[in-house]
Design a protein around this motif. Sequence first.
Motif, PDB file in Angstrom:
ATOM      1  N   GLU A  48      -8.795  -3.493  -1.927  1.00  0.00           N
ATOM      2  CA  GLU A  48      -8.945  -2.412  -0.760  1.00  0.00           C
ATOM      3  C   GLU A  48      -8.127  -2.661   0.283  1.00  0.00           C
ATOM      4  N   CYS A  49      -7.148  -1.908   0.764  1.00  0.00           N
ATOM      5  CA  CYS A  49      -6.151  -1.850   1.787  1.00  0.00           C
ATOM      6  C   CYS A  49      -7.123  -2.192   3.158  1.00  0.00           C
ATOM      7  N   TRP A  50      -6.661  -3.259   3.843  1.00  0.00           N
ATOM      8  CA  TRP A  50      -7.565  -3.357   4.944  1.00  0.00           C
ATOM      9  C   TRP A  50      -7.201  -2.503   6.346  1.00  0.00           C
ATOM     10  N   ALA A  51      -6.245  -1.709   6.161  1.00  0.00           N
ATOM     11  CA  ALA A  51      -5.710  -0.731   7.315  1.00  0.00           C
ATOM     12  C   ALA A  51      -6.621   0.357   7.416  1.00  0.00           C
ATOM     13  N   HIS A  52      -6.528   0.910   6.319  1.00  0.00           N
ATOM     14  CA  HIS A  52      -7.360   2.465   6.413  1.00  0.00           C
ATOM     15  C   HIS A  52      -8.316   2.484   5.270  1.00  0.00           C
ATOM     16  N   GLY A  53      -8.706   1.370   4.267  1.00  0.00           N
ATOM     17  CA  GLY A  53      -9.738   1.548   3.510  1.00  0.00           C
ATOM     18  C   GLY A  53      -9.611   1.915   2.112  1.00  0.00           C
ATOM     19  N   SER A  54      -8.274   2.430   1.841  1.00  0.00           N
ATOM     20  CA  SER A  54      -7.905   2.787   0.572  1.00  0.00           C
ATOM     21  C   SER A  54      -7.995   1.806  -0.533  1.00  0.00           C
ATOM     22  N   ALA A  55      -8.969   2.082  -1.623  1.00  0.00           N
ATOM     23  CA  ALA A  55      -9.035   1.058  -2.670  1.00  0.00           C
ATOM     24  C   ALA A  55      -8.097   1.339  -3.787  1.00  0.00           C
ATOM     25  N   PHE A  56      -7.592   0.352  -4.274  1.00  0.00           N
ATOM     26  CA  PHE A  56      -6.679   0.715  -5.694  1.00  0.00           C
ATOM     27  C   PHE A  56      -7.126  -0.094  -6.882  1.00  0.00           C
ATOM     28  N   SER A  57      -7.261   0.661  -7.901  1.00  0.00           N
ATOM     29  CA  SER A  57      -7.667   0.038  -9.188  1.00  0.00           C
ATOM     30  C   SER A  57      -6.639  -1.218  -9.649  1.00  0.00           C
ATOM     31  N   ALA A  60      -5.130   4.713  -6.897  1.00  0.00           N
ATOM     32  CA  ALA A  60      -5.512   5.070  -5.315  1.00  0.00           C
ATOM     33  C   ALA A  60      -7.157   5.833  -5.810  1.00  0.00           C
ATOM     34  N   LEU A  61      -8.050   5.181  -5.214  1.00  0.00           N
ATOM     35  CA  LEU A  61      -9.293   5.735  -5.648  1.00  0.00           C
ATOM     36  C   LEU A  61      -9.881   6.392  -4.431  1.00  0.00           C
ATOM     37  N   ASN A  62      -9.307   6.206  -3.336  1.00  0.00           N
ATOM     38  CA  ASN A  62      -9.877   6.921  -1.980  1.00  0.00           C
ATOM     39  C   ASN A  62      -8.735   7.284  -1.051  1.00  0.00           C
ATOM     40  N   LEU A  63      -8.842   8.328  -0.390  1.00  0.00           N
ATOM     41  CA  LEU A  63      -7.705   8.843   0.398  1.00  0.00           C
ATOM     42  C   LEU A  63      -7.880   7.406   1.717  1.00  0.00           C
ATOM     43  N   PRO A  64      -6.738   7.551   2.601  1.00  0.00           N
ATOM     44  CA  PRO A  64      -5.639   8.226   2.651  1.00  0.00           C
ATOM     45  C   PRO A  64      -4.810   8.124   1.748  1.00  0.00           C
ATOM     46  N   ALA A  65      -4.476   6.885   1.078  1.00  0.00           N
ATOM     47  CA  ALA A  65      -3.513   6.656  -0.167  1.00  0.00           C
ATOM     48  C   ALA A  65      -3.884   7.502  -1.137  1.00  0.00           C
ATOM     49  N   TYR A  66      -2.922   8.205  -1.737  1.00  0.00           N
ATOM     50  CA  TYR A  66      -3.273   9.009  -2.854  1.00  0.00           C
ATOM     51  C   TYR A  66      -2.124   8.611  -4.166  1.00  0.00           C
ATOM     52  N   GLU A  67      -1.195   7.946  -3.923  1.00  0.00           N
ATOM     53  CA  GLU A  67      -0.137   7.515  -4.871  1.00  0.00           C
ATOM     54  C   GLU A  67      -0.447   6.146  -5.272  1.00  0.00           C
ATOM     55  N   PRO A  68      -0.294   6.087  -6.696  1.00  0.00           N
ATOM     56  CA  PRO A  68      -0.834   4.581  -7.346  1.00  0.00           C
ATOM     57  C   PRO A  68       0.246   3.711  -7.030  1.00  0.00           C
ATOM     58  N   VAL A  69      -0.043   2.374  -7.105  1.00  0.00           N
ATOM     59  CA  VAL A  69       0.849   1.265  -7.079  1.00  0.00           C
ATOM     60  C   VAL A  69       0.983   0.792  -8.542  1.00  0.00           C
ATOM     61  N   CYS A  98       0.897  -1.204   0.027  1.00  0.00           N
ATOM     62  CA  CYS A  98      -0.051  -0.089   0.043  1.00  0.00           C
ATOM     63  C   CYS A  98       0.891   1.191   0.184  1.00  0.00           C
ATOM     64  N   THR A  99       0.449   2.084  -0.966  1.00  0.00           N
ATOM     65  CA  THR A  99       1.304   3.474  -0.735  1.00  0.00           C
ATOM     66  C   THR A  99       1.108   4.411   0.163  1.00  0.00           C
ATOM     67  N   HIS A 100       0.141   3.841   1.302  1.00  0.00           N
ATOM     68  CA  HIS A 100      -0.193   4.735   2.621  1.00  0.00           C
ATOM     69  C   HIS A 100       0.828   4.100   3.814  1.00  0.00           C
ATOM     70  N   GLY A 101       0.888   2.959   3.668  1.00  0.00           N
ATOM     71  CA  GLY A 101       1.715   2.468   4.901  1.00  0.00           C
ATOM     72  C   GLY A 101       2.098   0.820   4.244  1.00  0.00           C
ATOM     73  N   ASP A 102       2.961   0.343   5.168  1.00  0.00           N
ATOM     74  CA  ASP A 102       3.501  -0.724   4.780  1.00  0.00           C
ATOM     75  C   ASP A 102       2.715  -1.899   5.155  1.00  0.00           C
ATOM     76  N   ILE A 103       1.783  -1.919   4.335  1.00  0.00           N
ATOM     77  CA  ILE A 103       0.828  -3.024   4.369  1.00  0.00           C
ATOM     78  C   ILE A 103       0.553  -3.836   3.065  1.00  0.00           C
ATOM     79  N   SER A 104       0.636  -5.241   3.201  1.00  0.00           N
ATOM     80  CA  SER A 104       0.355  -5.975   2.158  1.00  0.00           C
ATOM     81  C   SER A 104      -1.202  -5.907   1.630  1.00  0.00           C
ATOM     82  N   LEU A 105      -1.259  -5.580   0.203  1.00  0.00           N
ATOM     83  CA  LEU A 105      -2.672  -5.203  -0.312  1.00  0.00           C
ATOM     84  C   LEU A 105      -3.392  -6.726  -0.352  1.00  0.00           C
TER      85      LEU A 105
END
Length: 109
Positions: A62-71, A77-86, A44-51
């Motif tokens: 969707e990242c389980w930690a804070h809910g950012s979903a990635f296409s 990154a489709l919603n905050l808190p992550a904003y950088e793509p993977v 995840c581009t918001h934290g060191d979490i395995s997507l």
Amino acid sequence: MTAQKVLKLSELEQDTAVRVVVDKVPMAVVLDGNGEVHAIGDTCTHGDISLAEGFVEDDTLECWAHGSAFSLRTGEALNLPAYEPVPVYEVTIDGDDILIDPAVTREVK
Ligand code: FES
């Protein structure tokens, strides 16, 4: 770099992400509900979490930690808190084999 056999198609469960490491590059591989296989960067581009530990919904992971979903298609990154793509990796299906080239990424559009 060439595409490498990473998994068997028959090993994937629909709408469930699997973490793989190809040439030290961690990726989340997903068979979506339409039968398409996607490979995106696993961290995840918001934290060191395995997507791959997150949740697949349609063509997002969707990242389980804070809910950012990635296409799964663009890596966006489709919603905050992550904003950088993977990164998104090219996937080739050859029979039951899934091949991924860790050097090839598609641009975010
Ligand atoms: S670590 Fe993934 S959204 Fe915060």
